[in-house]
Scaffold this motif. Sequence first.
Motif, PDB file in Angstrom:
ATOM      1  N   MET A   1       0.730  -1.056   0.021  1.00  0.00           N
ATOM      2  CA  MET A   1      -0.051  -0.202   0.340  1.00  0.00           C
ATOM      3  C   MET A   1       0.900   1.487   0.038  1.00  0.00           C
ATOM      4  O   MET A   1       1.436   1.431   1.091  1.00  0.00           O
ATOM      5  N   LYS A   2       0.774   2.106  -1.266  1.00  0.00           N
ATOM      6  CA  LYS A   2       1.760   3.101  -1.287  1.00  0.00           C
ATOM      7  C   LYS A   2      -0.303   4.502  -0.382  1.00  0.00           C
ATOM      8  O   LYS A   2      -0.950   4.712  -1.254  1.00  0.00           O
ATOM      9  N   ILE A   3       0.903   5.810   0.858  1.00  0.00           N
ATOM     10  CA  ILE A   3      -0.364   6.851   0.804  1.00  0.00           C
ATOM     11  C   ILE A   3       0.441   7.789   0.398  1.00  0.00           C
ATOM     12  O   ILE A   3       0.992   8.213   1.414  1.00  0.00           O
ATOM     13  N   THR A   4      -0.287   8.947  -0.339  1.00  0.00           N
ATOM     14  CA  THR A   4       0.471   9.652  -0.189  1.00  0.00           C
ATOM     15  C   THR A   4      -0.648  10.932  -0.511  1.00  0.00           C
ATOM     16  O   THR A   4      -1.746  10.435  -0.378  1.00  0.00           O
ATOM     17  N   GLN A   5      -0.121  12.439   0.395  1.00  0.00           N
ATOM     18  CA  GLN A   5      -0.763  13.073   0.082  1.00  0.00           C
ATOM     19  C   GLN A   5      -1.392  14.182  -0.694  1.00  0.00           C
ATOM     20  O   GLN A   5      -0.425  13.570  -2.198  1.00  0.00           O
ATOM     21  N   PRO A   6      -1.789  15.390  -1.317  1.00  0.00           N
ATOM     22  CA  PRO A   6      -2.846  15.637  -1.991  1.00  0.00           C
ATOM     23  C   PRO A   6      -1.674  16.359  -2.982  1.00  0.00           C
ATOM     24  O   PRO A   6      -1.423  16.445  -4.192  1.00  0.00           O
ATOM     25  N   GLY A   7       0.146  16.832  -2.661  1.00  0.00           N
ATOM     26  CA  GLY A   7       0.988  17.405  -3.040  1.00  0.00           C
ATOM     27  C   GLY A   7       1.508  15.841  -3.979  1.00  0.00           C
ATOM     28  O   GLY A   7       2.761  16.315  -4.565  1.00  0.00           O
ATOM     29  N   GLY A   8       1.517  14.576  -3.661  1.00  0.00           N
ATOM     30  CA  GLY A   8       2.240  13.165  -4.180  1.00  0.00           C
ATOM     31  C   GLY A   8       2.841  13.093  -3.305  1.00  0.00           C
ATOM     32  O   GLY A   8       4.011  12.246  -3.168  1.00  0.00           O
ATOM     33  N   ALA A   9       3.688  14.509  -1.623  1.00  0.00           N
ATOM     34  CA  ALA A   9       4.265  13.642  -0.529  1.00  0.00           C
ATOM     35  C   ALA A   9       3.548  11.963   0.103  1.00  0.00           C
ATOM     36  O   ALA A   9       3.335  12.042  -0.311  1.00  0.00           O
ATOM     37  N   PRO A  10       4.748  11.613   0.629  1.00  0.00           N
ATOM     38  CA  PRO A  10       4.189  10.342   0.760  1.00  0.00           C
ATOM     39  C   PRO A  10       3.535  10.400   2.536  1.00  0.00           C
ATOM     40  O   PRO A  10       3.912  10.902   3.021  1.00  0.00           O
ATOM     41  N   LEU A  11       2.808   9.186   2.412  1.00  0.00           N
ATOM     42  CA  LEU A  11       2.409   9.502   4.361  1.00  0.00           C
ATOM     43  C   LEU A  11       2.367   8.319   4.913  1.00  0.00           C
ATOM     44  O   LEU A  11       2.446   7.315   3.949  1.00  0.00           O
ATOM     45  N   VAL A  12       2.929   8.278   6.300  1.00  0.00           N
ATOM     46  CA  VAL A  12       2.806   6.965   6.981  1.00  0.00           C
ATOM     47  C   VAL A  12       1.931   7.659   7.863  1.00  0.00           C
ATOM     48  O   VAL A  12       2.200   7.942   8.568  1.00  0.00           O
ATOM     49  N   PRO A  13       0.993   6.219   7.952  1.00  0.00           N
ATOM     50  CA  PRO A  13       0.018   6.159   8.560  1.00  0.00           C
ATOM     51  C   PRO A  13       0.713   5.308  10.113  1.00  0.00           C
ATOM     52  O   PRO A  13       1.472   4.889  10.196  1.00  0.00           O
ATOM     53  N   GLN A  14      -0.593   6.162  11.439  1.00  0.00           N
ATOM     54  CA  GLN A  14       0.046   5.130  12.610  1.00  0.00           C
ATOM     55  C   GLN A  14      -1.412   4.248  12.209  1.00  0.00           C
ATOM     56  O   GLN A  14      -2.279   4.494  12.948  1.00  0.00           O
ATOM     57  N   TRP A  15      -1.262   2.319  12.632  1.00  0.00           N
ATOM     58  CA  TRP A  15      -2.451   1.866  11.795  1.00  0.00           C
ATOM     59  C   TRP A  15      -2.484   1.464  13.527  1.00  0.00           C
ATOM     60  O   TRP A  15      -2.152   1.539  14.741  1.00  0.00           O
ATOM     61  N   GLN A  16      -4.020   1.328  13.656  1.00  0.00           N
ATOM     62  CA  GLN A  16      -4.923   0.961  14.961  1.00  0.00           C
ATOM     63  C   GLN A  16      -5.353   0.334  14.287  1.00  0.00           C
ATOM     64  O   GLN A  16      -6.081  -0.355  13.446  1.00  0.00           O
ATOM     65  N   ASP A  17      -5.610  -1.315  15.234  1.00  0.00           N
ATOM     66  CA  ASP A  17      -6.097  -2.380  15.585  1.00  0.00           C
ATOM     67  C   ASP A  17      -7.918  -2.014  15.659  1.00  0.00           C
ATOM     68  O   ASP A  17      -7.771  -1.085  15.497  1.00  0.00           O
ATOM     69  N   ALA A  18      -8.793  -2.344  14.316  1.00  0.00           N
ATOM     70  CA  ALA A  18     -10.069  -2.290  14.696  1.00  0.00           C
ATOM     71  C   ALA A  18     -10.866  -2.805  15.927  1.00  0.00           C
ATOM     72  O   ALA A  18     -10.355  -3.995  16.172  1.00  0.00           O
TER      73      ALA A  18
END
Length: 91
Positions: free
Chosen positions: A74-91
Motif C-alpha cells: 500500500m502506498k499512501i500519498t498526500q495531495p501534493g504527492g508526498a508520502p504519508l506514513v500512517p499510524q495503524w490501529q487495530d479495529a
Amino acid sequence: SQSIVGFDSGDTLQGEILDDGTNWSVMSEWKGQNATLTVASNGRHFDWLDVTLEVYTITSCSEFAKGTMTVDNMKITQPGGAPLVPQWQDA
C-alpha cells in the motif's frame, strides 16, 4: 460500472482512491476487469483509511472467496504527492 467477478483467495487485485477536489473515486482492477465508484466530495474531509473488500448481490455464502484477504504494498500519498506514513490501529 460493472462488478469485478471471478477472483478467489490468493488472487491480486489493484485499487486506487483519488480525491480530485470535487469527487472521490474508488477504482479497482483485476485481469482486465475494471470497476469505478465515484461520489461527490460535498465538503467531506477524510483523514482516515478504510481498506475493505465490498461485496454486493451475494445470494449464498458459497459465492464468497475462500480464505483470508491480505492488503499489502500500500502506498499512501498526500495531495501534493508526498508520502504519508500512517499510524495503524487495530479495529
